[in-house]
Scaffold this motif. Structure first.
Motif, short mmCIF file in Angstrom:
data_model
loop_
_atom_site.label_atom_id
_atom_site.label_comp_id
_atom_site.label_asym_id
_atom_site.label_seq_id
_atom_site.Cartn_x
_atom_site.Cartn_y
_atom_site.Cartn_z
N ILE A 1 39.22 42.80 46.64
CA ILE A 1 38.57 43.79 45.69
C ILE A 1 40.66 43.34 45.67
CG2 ILE A 1 40.49 44.90 47.69
CD1 ILE A 1 39.69 47.41 46.74
N ILE A 2 40.05 43.78 43.93
CA ILE A 2 42.50 42.91 43.57
C ILE A 2 42.42 44.29 43.57
CG2 ILE A 2 43.08 42.91 41.29
CD1 ILE A 2 40.47 42.18 40.32
N ASN A 3 44.33 43.92 44.16
CA ASN A 3 45.29 45.38 44.48
C ASN A 3 46.31 45.20 43.26
OD1 ASN A 3 47.52 43.61 44.85
ND2 ASN A 3 46.93 43.06 46.86
N GLU A 4 47.43 46.39 43.67
CA GLU A 4 48.06 46.76 43.01
C GLU A 4 48.75 45.64 41.88
OE1 GLU A 4 49.72 47.26 46.37
OE2 GLU A 4 47.58 48.42 45.64
N GLU A 5 48.85 44.43 42.19
CA GLU A 5 49.96 43.99 41.73
C GLU A 5 48.96 42.79 40.99
OE1 GLU A 5 51.35 41.62 45.17
OE2 GLU A 5 51.35 42.85 47.15
N CYS A 6 48.53 42.89 40.99
CA CYS A 6 47.79 42.40 40.12
C CYS A 6 48.51 42.72 38.14
CB CYS A 6 46.17 42.86 39.08
SG CYS A 6 45.36 42.19 38.21
N ILE A 7 48.22 41.43 38.39
CA ILE A 7 49.19 41.30 36.35
C ILE A 7 48.19 40.32 35.33
CG2 ILE A 7 51.35 39.59 37.48
CD1 ILE A 7 50.53 37.10 36.39
N ASN A 8 47.31 41.15 35.06
CA ASN A 8 45.92 41.10 33.80
C ASN A 8 46.37 39.52 33.46
OD1 ASN A 8 44.98 43.82 33.92
ND2 ASN A 8 46.95 44.96 33.44
N CYS A 9 46.37 38.80 34.17
CA CYS A 9 47.23 37.38 33.65
C CYS A 9 45.16 36.63 33.29
CB CYS A 9 47.04 36.63 34.55
SG CYS A 9 46.01 36.46 35.86
N ASP A 10 44.03 37.59 33.30
CA ASP A 10 42.95 37.14 32.48
C ASP A 10 42.12 35.65 32.79
OD1 ASP A 10 43.13 39.68 31.09
OD2 ASP A 10 44.34 38.35 29.54
N VAL A 11 42.76 35.28 34.56
CA VAL A 11 42.22 33.85 34.56
C VAL A 11 40.86 34.13 35.55
CG1 VAL A 11 44.53 32.76 34.23
CG2 VAL A 11 43.86 33.87 36.79
N CYS A 12 40.82 35.28 36.33
CA CYS A 12 40.02 35.86 37.80
C CYS A 12 38.84 35.85 36.56
CB CYS A 12 40.47 36.57 38.22
SG CYS A 12 40.28 38.58 37.48
N GLN B 1 36.47 32.18 44.09
CA GLN B 1 36.87 31.26 42.96
C GLN B 1 37.39 32.21 42.58
OE1 GLN B 1 36.31 28.14 41.65
NE2 GLN B 1 35.84 28.63 44.10
N CYS B 2 37.62 33.13 41.89
CA CYS B 2 39.05 34.00 41.96
C CYS B 2 40.60 34.29 43.07
CB CYS B 2 38.42 35.60 41.74
SG CYS B 2 37.90 36.36 43.69
N MET B 3 40.13 34.35 44.03
CA MET B 3 41.09 33.72 44.88
C MET B 3 42.14 32.62 44.76
SD MET B 3 39.52 35.56 48.38
CE MET B 3 41.39 36.66 49.03
N GLU B 4 40.92 31.84 44.51
CA GLU B 4 41.26 30.78 43.92
C GLU B 4 42.57 30.00 42.75
OE1 GLU B 4 40.45 27.20 45.78
OE2 GLU B 4 41.05 28.22 47.33
N VAL B 5 42.37 30.93 41.67
CA VAL B 5 42.85 30.52 40.79
C VAL B 5 43.85 32.11 40.44
CG1 VAL B 5 41.43 29.89 39.11
CG2 VAL B 5 41.19 32.13 39.26
N CYS B 6 43.88 33.02 41.58
CA CYS B 6 45.26 33.94 40.73
C CYS B 6 46.03 33.65 40.85
CB CYS B 6 44.60 35.26 41.85
SG CYS B 6 45.85 36.49 41.78
N PRO B 7 47.20 33.77 40.57
CA PRO B 7 48.23 32.81 41.09
C PRO B 7 49.56 34.44 41.23
CG PRO B 7 48.56 33.87 38.52
CD PRO B 7 47.05 34.31 38.74
N VAL B 8 48.94 34.93 41.61
CA VAL B 8 49.62 36.21 42.30
C VAL B 8 49.19 36.85 43.72
CG1 VAL B 8 51.06 36.82 40.47
CG2 VAL B 8 48.73 38.04 40.78
N ASP B 9 48.36 36.16 43.97
CA ASP B 9 47.95 36.75 45.15
C ASP B 9 47.32 37.94 45.60
OD1 ASP B 9 47.34 33.97 46.00
OD2 ASP B 9 49.61 33.72 46.81
N CYS B 10 46.78 38.63 44.59
CA CYS B 10 46.52 40.28 44.72
C CYS B 10 45.09 39.96 44.75
CB CYS B 10 46.57 40.73 43.73
SG CYS B 10 45.88 40.45 41.74
#
Length: 81
Positions: free
Chosen positions: A4-15, A49-58
């Motif tokens: 699940i993606i939490n509210e810290e998501c910055i919509n960076c589009d990498v995941c 892979q989404c966890m690997e690339v997420c820059p804010v660990d959300c």
């Protein structure tokens, strides 16, 4: 267990493009993960892979969708079948 993606998501589009099951999509405010499609990359990669690339660990484990490794693998087999 799906992710699940939490509210810290910055919509960076990498995941989104990293998901082999196309389980990630843009939601109303942040990206969301479809638990019916998420296998934590079981069958495709050794780690999500989404966890690997997420820059804010959300991205976290989704306690509402608990699944064993075998469950995730069986879901993977259904998705590719």
């Amino acid at each position: 267990m799906a992710l699940i993606i939490n509210e810290e998501c910055i919509n960076c589009d990498v995941c989104e493009p990293e998901c082999p099951n196309a389980a990630i999509s843009q939601g109303a405010d942040i990206y969301i993960i479809d638990p019916d499609l998420c296998t934590e990359c079981v069958g495709h990669h050794g780690v999500p892979q989404c966890m690997e690339v997420c820059p804010v660990d959300c991205i976290d484990k989704d306690a509402k969708h608990v699944e064993s490794q075998e469950d995730l693998y069986q879901k993977y087999l259904k998705l590719i079948g």
